[in-house]
Write an enzyme that holds these catalytic residues in place. Structure first.
Site, PDB file in Angstrom:
ATOM      1  N   TYR A   1       0.839  -1.207   0.000  1.00 54.84           N
ATOM      2  CA  TYR A   1       0.000   0.000   0.000  1.00 54.84           C
ATOM      3  C   TYR A   1       0.876   1.262   0.000  1.00 54.84           C
ATOM      4  CZ  TYR A   1      -3.535   3.354   1.577  1.00 54.84           C
ATOM      5  OH  TYR A   1      -4.366   4.445   1.680  1.00 54.84           O
TER       6      TYR A   1
ATOM      7  N   LYS B   1       1.253   4.284  -2.880  1.00 55.33           N
ATOM      8  CA  LYS B   1       0.970   5.694  -2.600  1.00 55.33           C
ATOM      9  C   LYS B   1       2.221   6.558  -2.755  1.00 55.33           C
ATOM     10  CE  LYS B   1      -3.413   5.292  -1.709  1.00 55.33           C
ATOM     11  NZ  LYS B   1      -4.442   6.021  -2.481  1.00 55.33           N
TER      12      LYS B   1
HETATM   13  P1  NAD Z   1     -13.632   4.116   0.608  1.00 54.52           P
HETATM   14  O1  NAD Z   1     -13.506   2.640   0.496  1.00 54.52           O
HETATM   15  O2  NAD Z   1     -14.634   4.713   1.501  1.00 54.52           O
HETATM   16  O3  NAD Z   1     -13.791   4.738  -0.845  1.00 54.52           O
HETATM   17  C1  NAD Z   1     -13.020   4.293  -1.933  1.00 54.52           C
HETATM   18  C2  NAD Z   1     -13.905   4.271  -3.145  1.00 54.52           C
HETATM   19  O4  NAD Z   1     -13.084   3.882  -4.256  1.00 54.52           O
HETATM   20  C3  NAD Z   1     -15.062   3.251  -3.040  1.00 54.52           C
HETATM   21  O5  NAD Z   1     -16.289   3.867  -3.357  1.00 54.52           O
HETATM   22  C4  NAD Z   1     -14.687   2.171  -4.050  1.00 54.52           C
HETATM   23  O6  NAD Z   1     -15.805   1.566  -4.670  1.00 54.52           O
HETATM   24  C5  NAD Z   1     -13.852   2.976  -5.046  1.00 54.52           C
HETATM   25  N1  NAD Z   1     -12.959   2.108  -5.820  1.00 54.52           N
HETATM   26  C6  NAD Z   1     -12.170   1.109  -5.367  1.00 54.52           C
HETATM   27  N2  NAD Z   1     -11.538   0.514  -6.389  1.00 54.52           N
HETATM   28  C7  NAD Z   1     -11.956   1.160  -7.526  1.00 54.52           C
HETATM   29  C8  NAD Z   1     -11.670   0.983  -8.897  1.00 54.52           C
HETATM   30  N3  NAD Z   1     -10.842   0.015  -9.344  1.00 54.52           N
HETATM   31  N4  NAD Z   1     -12.270   1.814  -9.781  1.00 54.52           N
HETATM   32  C9  NAD Z   1     -13.115   2.780  -9.360  1.00 54.52           C
HETATM   33  N5  NAD Z   1     -13.439   2.975  -8.074  1.00 54.52           N
HETATM   34  C10 NAD Z   1     -12.847   2.166  -7.156  1.00 54.52           C
HETATM   35  O7  NAD Z   1     -12.157   4.587   1.017  1.00 54.52           O
HETATM   36  P2  NAD Z   1     -11.592   6.026   1.440  1.00 54.52           P
HETATM   37  O8  NAD Z   1     -11.094   5.881   2.813  1.00 54.52           O
HETATM   38  O9  NAD Z   1     -12.513   7.120   1.054  1.00 54.52           O
HETATM   39  O10 NAD Z   1     -10.314   6.054   0.496  1.00 54.52           O
HETATM   40  C11 NAD Z   1     -10.207   6.936  -0.594  1.00 54.52           C
HETATM   41  C12 NAD Z   1      -8.736   7.098  -0.927  1.00 54.52           C
HETATM   42  O11 NAD Z   1      -8.051   7.670   0.181  1.00 54.52           O
HETATM   43  C13 NAD Z   1      -8.037   5.769  -1.217  1.00 54.52           C
HETATM   44  O12 NAD Z   1      -7.147   5.944  -2.293  1.00 54.52           O
HETATM   45  C14 NAD Z   1      -7.281   5.494   0.044  1.00 54.52           C
HETATM   46  O13 NAD Z   1      -6.140   4.717  -0.177  1.00 54.52           O
HETATM   47  C15 NAD Z   1      -6.930   6.896   0.491  1.00 54.52           C
HETATM   48  N6  NAD Z   1      -6.635   7.038   1.909  1.00 54.52           N
HETATM   49  C16 NAD Z   1      -7.580   6.728   2.845  1.00 54.52           C
HETATM   50  C17 NAD Z   1      -7.284   6.898   4.185  1.00 54.52           C
HETATM   51  C18 NAD Z   1      -8.263   6.582   5.273  1.00 54.52           C
HETATM   52  O14 NAD Z   1      -7.863   6.543   6.456  1.00 54.52           O
HETATM   53  N7  NAD Z   1      -9.537   6.400   4.981  1.00 54.52           N
HETATM   54  C19 NAD Z   1      -6.008   7.359   4.567  1.00 54.52           C
HETATM   55  C20 NAD Z   1      -5.078   7.647   3.581  1.00 54.52           C
HETATM   56  C21 NAD Z   1      -5.404   7.493   2.256  1.00 54.52           C
END
Ligand code: NAD
Length: 256
Positions: free
Chosen positions: A161, A165
């Site tokens: 992961y 990133k």
């Molecule tokens: P989430 O799971 O709530 O939302 C992610 C969305 O991406 C979902 O709706 C999912 O259906 C969609 N998705 C996944 N694979 C996909 C694909 N191949 N094509 C199109 N859509 C796809 O997660 P989140 O926490 O909102 O995460 C959003 C971003 O933020 C991610 O990239 C995650 O790595 C990053 N992030 C999240 C956090 C956290 O703590 N939540 C921290 C750092 C980074």
């Protein structure tokens, strides 16, 4: 495109948000819509993306919603053609579609490694490259990638992961050099823990403790999709035109 809100430049600037059905992407969509942008949600989850769009429309937003897999370039191209037809050319892209996984390094399979890199990094590449011609044509654009604090700090059991990133941060910086002279700013937000369905899933699996997160965070709480969404809306404003190539920590002071 004419939205009737010509006093606000955002009304003429269509914002595409990948992963827009949930969590951080949905938070970004809410804030961009509140700033006046027409928004297009692209997400793998077809039901969720249409539900999210309906909710945003109820709040008065102009929204188009598309089931898209960011790994599949043809599905992005098809969706963006529809977005251009419905809303107009794309001015803003926020790449929030992503997946996470947790495993000790020795247990990460080649398939897991490939999947994380493909969705998180190659998906970001496809999403930006498919939209950028509109921004080049307009000589104005805003690109915001969602990376992760784990790529800055490192994180145990997250080698795949964090590496995906880290690639997103490097891609962002390279694009800032290339695109900023053409009127397009490119920045990345590497959030710390943000309470979204993804984080809630990790809590359920026992790999994340939100109480411990609050304790390690100087502002003493985990983040929210609104924290990231508000930053996205600012970075998309005209006032943020001198900010490019930056890694904008939205992390409550956890990583300095
Ligand atoms: P989430 O799971 O709530 O939302 C992610 C969305 O991406 C979902 O709706 C999912 O259906 C969609 N998705 C996944 N694979 C996909 C694909 N191949 N094509 C199109 N859509 C796809 O997660 P989140 O926490 O909102 O995460 C959003 C971003 O933020 C991610 O990239 C995650 O790595 C990053 N992030 C999240 C956090 C956290 O703590 N939540 C921290 C750092 C980074």
């Amino acid at each position: 495109m004419s939205s009737g809100r010509t006093d606000n430049p955002a009304a003429e600037r269509v914002a595409v948000i990948t992963g827009g059905a949930s969590g951080i992407g949905l938070g970004a969509a809410r804030h961009l819509a509140a700033a006046g942008h027409p928004v297009a949600l692209l997400d793998l989850d077809g039901d969720a993306v249409h539900r999210a769009a309906a909710d945003l429309r109820d709040d008065g937003a102009t929204v188009s919603a598309h089931e898209v897999d960011v790994v599949d370039r043809a599905s992005i191209d098809t969706a963006l053609d529809k977005v251009r037809g419905e809303l107009g050319p794309v001015s803003v892209v926020v790449t929030s579609a992503g997946i996470e996984a947790s495993a000790p390094f020795v247990d990460i399979t080649a398939e897991d490694w490939e999947r994380l890199l493909t969705v998180n990094l190659t998906g970001t590449f496809h999403s930006i490259q498919a939209a950028v011609p509109d921004m080049l044509e307009a000589a104005w654009g805003r690109i915001i990638t969602i990376s992760s604090m784990s790529a800055q700090s490192g994180a145990p059991d997250r080698a795949h992961y964090a590496a995906s990133k880290g690639g997103v941060i490097a891609l962002t910086k390279a694009l800032a050099f290339e695109l900023s002279p053409k009127g397009i700013t490119v920045n990345t937000i590497p959030p710390s823990i943000i309470v979204t369905p993804m984080a809630e899933n990790s809590v359920k699996e026992g790999t994340l403790d939100l109480g411990a997160v609050a304790g390690m965070t100087p502002v003493r709480r985990a983040g929210t999709p609104d924290d990231v969404g508000a930053t996205c809306a600012f970075l998309c404003s005209d006032g943020a035109g001198f900010i490019t190539g930056q890694t904008i920590g939205v992390n409550g002071g956890w990583y300095l």
